[in-house]
Design a protein around this motif. Structure first.
Motif, PDB file in Angstrom:
ATOM      1  N   ARG A   1      65.686  56.332  30.532  1.00 55.20           N
ATOM      2  CA  ARG A   1      64.881  55.481  31.398  1.00 55.20           C
ATOM      3  C   ARG A   1      63.735  54.923  30.569  1.00 55.20           C
ATOM      4  O   ARG A   1      63.084  55.651  29.822  1.00 55.20           O
ATOM      5  CB  ARG A   1      64.324  56.284  32.564  1.00 55.20           C
ATOM      6  CG  ARG A   1      63.672  55.431  33.646  1.00 55.20           C
ATOM      7  CD  ARG A   1      64.685  55.067  34.692  1.00 55.20           C
ATOM      8  NE  ARG A   1      64.145  54.102  35.658  1.00 55.20           N
ATOM      9  CZ  ARG A   1      64.795  53.680  36.720  1.00 55.20           C
ATOM     10  NH1 ARG A   1      66.008  54.122  36.951  1.00 55.20           N
ATOM     11  NH2 ARG A   1      64.261  52.809  37.547  1.00 55.20           N
ATOM     12  N   SER A   2      63.497  53.626  30.660  1.00 52.86           N
ATOM     13  CA  SER A   2      62.461  52.978  29.858  1.00 52.86           C
ATOM     14  C   SER A   2      61.435  52.301  30.752  1.00 52.86           C
ATOM     15  O   SER A   2      61.746  51.867  31.876  1.00 52.86           O
ATOM     16  CB  SER A   2      63.083  51.937  28.921  1.00 52.86           C
ATOM     17  OG  SER A   2      63.988  52.535  28.022  1.00 52.86           O
ATOM     18  N   GLY A   3      60.231  52.185  30.236  1.00 47.02           N
ATOM     19  CA  GLY A   3      59.164  51.511  30.955  1.00 47.02           C
ATOM     20  C   GLY A   3      58.064  51.110  29.987  1.00 47.02           C
ATOM     21  O   GLY A   3      58.114  51.437  28.797  1.00 47.02           O
ATOM     22  N   PRO A   4      57.050  50.396  30.480  1.00 45.46           N
ATOM     23  CA  PRO A   4      55.967  49.951  29.600  1.00 45.46           C
ATOM     24  C   PRO A   4      55.092  51.110  29.136  1.00 45.46           C
ATOM     25  O   PRO A   4      54.893  52.088  29.864  1.00 45.46           O
ATOM     26  CB  PRO A   4      55.177  48.974  30.475  1.00 45.46           C
ATOM     27  CG  PRO A   4      55.469  49.406  31.872  1.00 45.46           C
ATOM     28  CD  PRO A   4      56.875  49.908  31.865  1.00 45.46           C
ATOM     29  N   VAL A   5      54.578  50.994  27.925  1.00 43.23           N
ATOM     30  CA  VAL A   5      53.645  51.988  27.397  1.00 43.23           C
ATOM     31  C   VAL A   5      52.284  51.794  28.068  1.00 43.23           C
ATOM     32  O   VAL A   5      51.731  50.693  28.050  1.00 43.23           O
ATOM     33  CB  VAL A   5      53.493  51.849  25.872  1.00 43.23           C
ATOM     34  CG1 VAL A   5      52.396  52.782  25.360  1.00 43.23           C
ATOM     35  CG2 VAL A   5      54.808  52.153  25.169  1.00 43.23           C
ATOM     36  N   PRO A   6      51.712  52.840  28.664  1.00 44.90           N
ATOM     37  CA  PRO A   6      50.387  52.693  29.278  1.00 44.90           C
ATOM     38  C   PRO A   6      49.306  52.525  28.214  1.00 44.90           C
ATOM     39  O   PRO A   6      49.383  53.107  27.128  1.00 44.90           O
ATOM     40  CB  PRO A   6      50.206  54.000  30.050  1.00 44.90           C
ATOM     41  CG  PRO A   6      51.109  54.974  29.374  1.00 44.90           C
ATOM     42  CD  PRO A   6      52.278  54.187  28.869  1.00 44.90           C
ATOM     43  N   LYS A   7      48.277  51.740  28.529  1.00 43.67           N
ATOM     44  CA  LYS A   7      47.229  51.438  27.556  1.00 43.67           C
ATOM     45  C   LYS A   7      46.490  52.685  27.083  1.00 43.67           C
ATOM     46  O   LYS A   7      46.056  52.753  25.929  1.00 43.67           O
ATOM     47  CB  LYS A   7      46.220  50.462  28.171  1.00 43.67           C
ATOM     48  CG  LYS A   7      46.778  49.079  28.449  1.00 43.67           C
ATOM     49  CD  LYS A   7      45.680  48.177  28.988  1.00 43.67           C
ATOM     50  CE  LYS A   7      46.221  46.783  29.326  1.00 43.67           C
ATOM     51  NZ  LYS A   7      45.156  45.893  29.843  1.00 43.67           N
ATOM     52  N   PHE A   8      46.336  53.682  27.978  1.00 40.56           N
ATOM     53  CA  PHE A   8      45.544  54.848  27.591  1.00 40.56           C
ATOM     54  C   PHE A   8      46.166  55.641  26.446  1.00 40.56           C
ATOM     55  O   PHE A   8      45.518  56.495  25.858  1.00 40.56           O
ATOM     56  CB  PHE A   8      45.297  55.765  28.799  1.00 40.56           C
ATOM     57  CG  PHE A   8      46.532  56.384  29.396  1.00 40.56           C
ATOM     58  CD1 PHE A   8      47.168  57.462  28.778  1.00 40.56           C
ATOM     59  CD2 PHE A   8      47.062  55.902  30.583  1.00 40.56           C
ATOM     60  CE1 PHE A   8      48.301  58.033  29.326  1.00 40.56           C
ATOM     61  CE2 PHE A   8      48.203  56.471  31.138  1.00 40.56           C
ATOM     62  CZ  PHE A   8      48.820  57.553  30.513  1.00 40.56           C
TER      63      PHE A   8
ATOM     64  N   SER B   1      41.709  64.093  23.005  1.00 46.37           N
ATOM     65  CA  SER B   1      42.658  64.798  22.145  1.00 46.37           C
ATOM     66  C   SER B   1      44.078  64.365  22.476  1.00 46.37           C
ATOM     67  O   SER B   1      44.358  63.816  23.551  1.00 46.37           O
ATOM     68  CB  SER B   1      42.525  66.307  22.342  1.00 46.37           C
ATOM     69  OG  SER B   1      42.953  66.675  23.648  1.00 46.37           O
ATOM     70  N   ALA B   2      44.983  64.623  21.548  1.00 45.80           N
ATOM     71  CA  ALA B   2      46.382  64.276  21.774  1.00 45.80           C
ATOM     72  C   ALA B   2      46.929  65.016  22.985  1.00 45.80           C
ATOM     73  O   ALA B   2      47.713  64.468  23.765  1.00 45.80           O
ATOM     74  CB  ALA B   2      47.206  64.602  20.529  1.00 45.80           C
ATOM     75  N   GLU B   3      46.497  66.270  23.169  1.00 43.95           N
ATOM     76  CA  GLU B   3      46.991  67.054  24.292  1.00 43.95           C
ATOM     77  C   GLU B   3      46.524  66.471  25.631  1.00 43.95           C
ATOM     78  O   GLU B   3      47.278  66.449  26.613  1.00 43.95           O
ATOM     79  CB  GLU B   3      46.509  68.505  24.167  1.00 43.95           C
ATOM     80  CG  GLU B   3      47.184  69.314  23.072  1.00 43.95           C
ATOM     81  CD  GLU B   3      46.692  68.935  21.671  1.00 43.95           C
ATOM     82  OE1 GLU B   3      47.360  69.324  20.694  1.00 43.95           O
ATOM     83  OE2 GLU B   3      45.649  68.250  21.570  1.00 43.95           O
ATOM     84  N   ALA B   4      45.259  65.983  25.664  1.00 46.66           N
ATOM     85  CA  ALA B   4      44.745  65.400  26.902  1.00 46.66           C
ATOM     86  C   ALA B   4      45.469  64.102  27.247  1.00 46.66           C
ATOM     87  O   ALA B   4      45.823  63.852  28.409  1.00 46.66           O
ATOM     88  CB  ALA B   4      43.242  65.152  26.769  1.00 46.66           C
ATOM     89  N   VAL B   5      45.712  63.272  26.227  1.00 45.80           N
ATOM     90  CA  VAL B   5      46.438  62.030  26.457  1.00 45.80           C
ATOM     91  C   VAL B   5      47.872  62.330  26.878  1.00 45.80           C
ATOM     92  O   VAL B   5      48.429  61.671  27.768  1.00 45.80           O
ATOM     93  CB  VAL B   5      46.421  61.143  25.195  1.00 45.80           C
ATOM     94  CG1 VAL B   5      47.288  59.902  25.383  1.00 45.80           C
ATOM     95  CG2 VAL B   5      44.996  60.728  24.842  1.00 45.80           C
ATOM     96  N   ALA B   6      48.459  63.338  26.260  1.00 46.54           N
ATOM     97  CA  ALA B   6      49.840  63.710  26.586  1.00 46.54           C
ATOM     98  C   ALA B   6      49.960  64.171  28.034  1.00 46.54           C
ATOM     99  O   ALA B   6      50.915  63.816  28.742  1.00 46.54           O
ATOM    100  CB  ALA B   6      50.323  64.801  25.641  1.00 46.54           C
TER     101      ALA B   6
END
Length: 583
Positions: free
Chosen positions: A430-437, A444-449
């Motif tokens: 399933r594909s979709g747009p990458v969110p800007k955030f 941190s990478a973990e928070a964004v993840a």
């Protein structure tokens, strides 16, 4: 039928870093250099250093077997490829920095092809034809003082076949007869200089091959391992007597020729032997079942039409006979691809014995998403950029437009309790747009993840698997694709304005699309020089464009129903035979 005419106007250098995974770990801890060292992924050894090999260890051994053979082996887990990827990228950029063009192509983590033709052409024009022994190789056309001195009358390093004395007399003119010899001599000295710099400045050794094509350079480099270089020397043409190209290629088992996949090699062996070969896949343990290139090439009626008869069929290229015939004759005119500034996609995946609960799936999505964010930041951020005030401001060299989630169900049990290969079920995506955030560096990478999972990936997963009982998942993959370069000079670049990049994204990605990919069970098999973790599954039976991308660094794994181990798909056939052999 004659093969295509080989392009011998190029000079190609192939670098293969020695025991790359082990070397990266030894660079971190030099004390490991004198110990038998093995790198583990899942339940197998993906590579080991030469001290371990000296004691009987080899690639693709089970960890249990390795410990029995060498009890004092030091085993380090290599599941996290970050450090290997980063070192590979650094060494690649170092080697590429010597070139005057962008023709530097990576093959997995540990191999690099360099087309140095332009450098050789220029330095050929600078040779003092009356004193070749005291020559200077210019590394920078803008500064003739940058370079090194060398003896242009003899090869540097080893050769195939071994040369005795100088191939060119001293104080002689370079005429047409000696042109190819002279060009390869220059290539050998350049290769030695680069190898020395690689070792002295980065602490990594490499095995190197020098010839006029990717095929020949890669194969001839394997002749003298490790930490050596070998040049395939002329004559290259049969018009000058027995061609060294044919002599060299003829002595190879057909399965060792890049571009001849496992299935094709098996079909050719069957035709030549008039029976099925019985030796274990990916090994050469039964000498009676080996088929050398010479046997195939000199078989009566053999040529492109006969090879098409042998290899043709569903999924095969219509010109596969001609492609393989050329490889058997040492002809490979494929170009060294120009260096890509950014990858075409960034992908993270893992395989499982079976995920059935959504809570477990979400936990794995968070782990995969965090790894993806770290990869994106490593691969797409330029830490060396500066703003107008001279402050360090990392910028994005490219921005992905598309986020993709892929899963694969584990095959249900058959009546006898066995399971079919799980990858035969194919992946659903399933594909979709990458969110800007995703491009925010404030968190941190973990928070964004975590936000990525909650805002995007969970929704994608629910659309892929609307039923709460979605069965057992054997694989999850998270990737970003559809890269757009930023802050570039070309017309395709979007500049540094992230908002501008997303402005028209809605029109390019109308809605999420479900796609199912059926993977063929053919896995491209390269020679033993390739690290296991860099092999990727391909839907092509044989890819004459035999170079591989390292986009998917970790291969899909197949669960063994006998021992419960996760085994990479390219090794699963050999692993199954391991259980079939009596103790």
């Amino acid at each position: 039928m004659a093969a295509l005419r080989r392009d011998d106007n190029r000079v190609i250098i192939h670098f293969d870093y020695d025991c790359f995974y082990a070397s990266v770990l030894e660079a971190e801890n030099p004390a490991l250099k004198s110990l038998p060292l093995a790198v583990q992924q899942k339940q197998i050894i993906v590579t080991c250093n030469y001290e371990a090999r000296r004691r009987g260890l080899r690639k693709l051994q089970l960890i249990k077997e390795a410990k029995q053979i060498c009890p004092d082996v030091v085993i380090i887990l290599g599941e996290d490829l970050t450090k290997f990827r980063d070192v590979s990228k650094s060494l690649y950029c170092f080697l590429k920095s010597f070139l005057w063009t962008q023709k530097a192509e990576r093959l997995g983590f540990d191999e690099v092809f360099l087309d140095v033709t332009e450098m050789i052409d220029y330095n050929m024009s600078l040779l003092n034809r009356h004193d070749l022994a005291h020559s200077f190789f210019c590394l920078d056309k803008r500064d003739p003082a940058i370079g090194f001195q060398f003896d242009a009358t003899s090869y540097c390093g080893l050769t195939y076949p071994e040369t005795i004395g100088s191939p060119l007399p001293r104080n002689t003119a370079v005429d047409g007869q000696h042109n190819l010899v002279q060009r390869l001599i220059l290539g050998s000295h350049l290769a030695h200089y680069m190898r020395s710099r690689l070792d002295n400045e980065h602490g990594y050794t490499a095995t190197v091959g020098i010839s006029t094509s990717k095929l020949l350079a890669k194969l001839v480099g394997n002749v003298n391992k490790p930490n050596n270089q070998t040049t395939l020397v002329p004559p290259y043409s049969n018009s000058e007597g027995m061609s060294n190209v044919n002599r060299f290629i003829d002595d190879h088992e057909i399965g060792k020729i890049p571009g001849i996949g496992f299935k094709s090699a098996r079909k050719i062996r069957t035709y030549i032997l008039h029976r099925e070969a019985t030796f274990e896949p990916y090994t050469e343990r039964n000498v009676d079942d080996q088929v050398k290139v010479r046997e195939v090439r000199l078989t009566p009626t053999m040529g492109p039409p006969k090879l098409l008869d042998i290899l043709g069929g569903h999924g095969a290229s219509r010109d596969i006979g001609f492609q393989i015939w050329n490889l058997l004759n040492g002809v490979d005119n494929s170009e060294v691809l120009e260096a890509r500034i950014v990858p075409t996609q960034i992908s993270i995946e893992d395989s499982y014995k079976g995920l059935e609960q959504f809570e477990d799936v979400k936990k794995q999505l968070n782990l995969l998403a965090a790894s993806l964010i770290k990869r994106v930041r490593t691969d797409l951020l330029d830490e060396q950029d500066h703003d107008t005030k001279g402050n360090d401001t990392p910028r994005w060299t490219a921005l992905p437009r598309t986020l993709r989630l892929s899963t694969r169900r584990r095959s249900p049990k058959n009546a006898d309790g066995s399971r079919d290969y799980s990858y035969a079920n194919g992946r659903t995506s399933r594909s979709g747009p990458v969110p800007k955030f995703m491009f925010s560096l404030a968190e941190s990478a973990e928070a964004v993840a975590e936000k990525l999972v909650d805002d995007s990936l969970v929704s994608m997963f629910r659309k892929l698997h609307p039923d709460k009982s979605f069965g057992e998942l054997s694989l999850i993959n998270v990737a970003v694709t559809n890269m757009v370069e930023t802050a570039g000079d070309d017309k395709q670049s979007s500049g540094r304005d992230i908002g501008k990049m997303f402005k028209q994204q809605g029109s390019s990605i109308a809605s999420a699309v479900v796609e199912t990919n059926r993977l063929d069970d053919q896995v491209y098999q390269d020679s033993t020089s390739r690290n296991a973790a860099n092999v990727t599954v391909t839907t092509q039976i044989d890819n004459t464009e035999w170079e591989e991308s390292d986009e998917e660094d970790v291969p899909s794994a197949q669960l063994c129903d006998v021992c419960g181990s996760h085994i990479p798909v390219f090794a699963f056939g050999a692993h199954a035979l391991y259980h079939a052999v009596p103790d």
